[in-house]
Design a protein around this motif. Structure first.
Motif, PDB file in Angstrom:
ATOM      1  N   ASP A 119       0.840  -1.187   0.000  1.00  0.00           N
ATOM      2  CA  ASP A 119       0.000   0.000   0.000  1.00  0.00           C
ATOM      3  C   ASP A 119       0.880   1.242   0.000  1.00  0.00           C
ATOM      4  N   THR A 120       0.263   2.408   0.061  1.00  0.00           N
ATOM      5  CA  THR A 120       1.019   3.658  -0.026  1.00  0.00           C
ATOM      6  C   THR A 120       1.905   3.887   1.186  1.00  0.00           C
ATOM      7  N   ARG A 121       1.659   3.147   2.262  1.00  0.00           N
ATOM      8  CA  ARG A 121       2.461   3.311   3.474  1.00  0.00           C
ATOM      9  C   ARG A 121       3.485   2.192   3.649  1.00  0.00           C
ATOM     10  N   GLY A 122       3.614   1.339   2.634  1.00  0.00           N
ATOM     11  CA  GLY A 122       4.642   0.304   2.664  1.00  0.00           C
ATOM     12  C   GLY A 122       4.235  -0.993   3.315  1.00  0.00           C
ATOM     13  N   ASN A 123       2.940  -1.197   3.584  1.00  0.00           N
ATOM     14  CA  ASN A 123       2.470  -2.449   4.176  1.00  0.00           C
ATOM     15  C   ASN A 123       2.168  -3.464   3.077  1.00  0.00           C
ATOM     16  N   LEU A 225      -0.775  -6.445   8.479  1.00  0.00           N
ATOM     17  CA  LEU A 225      -2.240  -6.373   8.475  1.00  0.00           C
ATOM     18  C   LEU A 225      -2.752  -5.430   9.561  1.00  0.00           C
ATOM     19  N   LEU A 226      -2.131  -5.480  10.737  1.00  0.00           N
ATOM     20  CA  LEU A 226      -2.544  -4.593  11.822  1.00  0.00           C
ATOM     21  C   LEU A 226      -2.275  -3.134  11.462  1.00  0.00           C
ATOM     22  N   ASN A 227      -1.107  -2.867  10.903  1.00  0.00           N
ATOM     23  CA  ASN A 227      -0.784  -1.494  10.502  1.00  0.00           C
ATOM     24  C   ASN A 227      -1.761  -0.985   9.446  1.00  0.00           C
ATOM     25  N   TRP A 228      -2.096  -1.864   8.495  1.00  0.00           N
ATOM     26  CA  TRP A 228      -3.036  -1.462   7.442  1.00  0.00           C
ATOM     27  C   TRP A 228      -4.403  -1.143   8.044  1.00  0.00           C
ATOM     28  N   ALA A 234      -7.750   5.153  11.086  1.00  0.00           N
ATOM     29  CA  ALA A 234      -7.339   6.552  11.250  1.00  0.00           C
ATOM     30  C   ALA A 234      -7.939   7.425  10.151  1.00  0.00           C
ATOM     31  N   ASP A 235      -8.005   6.887   8.926  1.00  0.00           N
ATOM     32  CA  ASP A 235      -8.620   7.642   7.828  1.00  0.00           C
ATOM     33  C   ASP A 235     -10.113   7.850   8.082  1.00  0.00           C
ATOM     34  N   VAL A 236     -10.752   6.854   8.699  1.00  0.00           N
ATOM     35  CA  VAL A 236     -12.176   6.991   9.030  1.00  0.00           C
ATOM     36  C   VAL A 236     -12.375   8.097  10.060  1.00  0.00           C
ATOM     37  N   VAL A 237     -11.520   8.117  11.073  1.00  0.00           N
ATOM     38  CA  VAL A 237     -11.651   9.109  12.144  1.00  0.00           C
ATOM     39  C   VAL A 237     -11.437  10.522  11.608  1.00  0.00           C
TER      40      VAL A 237
END
Length: 280
Positions: A119-123, A225-228, A234-237
């Motif tokens: 993903d965009t964050r490296g996960n 998976l946890l980081n994702w 966080a995006d929802v919040v």
């Protein structure tokens, strides 16, 4: 009686033999030159055209032009989710579709057996999760009130599951159905993302720093998976003003899908799984 006698070398009957040898040598040279000519001619011909014999004994000729004589037919790009985009039809059959999972379903199987992408964050997570996330974001699902809390209709969920098993995210899917399937993917894993941690270890953590140190004990797959999932929550919040989902709300509805462990004090009573709520 006096007379002149002329003596010449190579004369007489021997002259015929030498002439025959010279003629034979010249003929051999001509044959060799002819053979070289044939080879060069064939080589030149092969450089100009290619002959392909088909099953129907039809011979077709493909002309090879100059390397500078090119024509731009189409523009092809590569997308990490969908593969090659803009590929001509005659080439698409040579590139098989990427299978989302080694099994017939993307639900209820381990992440190790699935096709993964970054993903965009490296996960590194299963590609099907990224496809669902991309569609959720593109349809403004993060702004939908009660996202990840409102349960979708079961009739639509079964159809979408079937499409997801084929690596396809249907168009105009209900965002609540999509969010529910993301939770279902985590819930139906053979082992929960947080199952590598014991309830006792979790209950002993009192600060955010202690939780961060604890999750370092997870395997790389579970950590990714946890980081994702945390990044998704966080995006929802961030859209709390629209979706009415603060950190505690999203954690409460998402956390039960991250573990299959039972509370040690509730095993005999049959109560539900342990719920880890980490609110920043």
């Amino acid at each position: 009686m006096a007379g002149l006698v002329m003596v010449t070398r190579g004369g007489g009957c021997g002259n015929g033999k030498n002439s025959s040898k010279a003629a034979a040598a010249e003929m051999q040279n001509q044959q060799q030159l002819s053979l070289v000519d044939f080879i060069l001619a064939a080589l030149r011909k092969s450089m100009v055209s290619c002959r392909v014999d088909r099953q129907e004994d039809v011979v077709s000729t493909v002309e090879i032009g100059w390397p500078t004589n090119v024509q731009h037919l189409t523009h092809v790009t590569f997308d990490r989710f969908h593969g090659f985009l803009g590929l001509p039809l005659e080439f698409q059959v040579e590139i098989p579709c990427r299978v989302p999972s080694a099994s017939v379903s993307v639900f209820g199987v381990s992440a190790e057996s699935m096709q993964c992408s970054y993903d965009t964050r490296g996960n590194s997570v299963p590609t099907i999760l990224l496809l669902m996330q991309e569609r959720l974001y593109s349809q403004n699902g993060l702004k939908a009130e009660g996202i990840f809390r409102i349960n979708p209709e079961n009739s639509q969920e079964e159809h979408v599951r079937d499409q997801l098993n084929r690596g396809i995210v249907p168009e105009d899917i209900d965002v609540h159905c999509l969010a529910g399937l993301i939770k279902a993917w985590f819930r139906e894993l053979p082992s929960g993302v947080l199952d590598g941690l014991s309830p006792e270890q979790v209950l002993q953590c009192n600060t955010e720093e202690e939780f961060v140190e604890l999750v370092k004990q997870l395997k790389p797959t579970e950590t990714a998976l946890l980081n994702w999932a945390i990044d998704l929550m966080a995006d929802v919040v961030e859209q709390e003003e629209s979706n009415k989902m603060n950190a505690r709300n999203i954690a409460m509805v998402f956390a039960p899908n991250m573990t299959q462990m039972s509370d040690p004090d509730a095993v005999h009573s049959g109560d539900g799984p342990v719920v880890y709520v980490i609110c920043g």
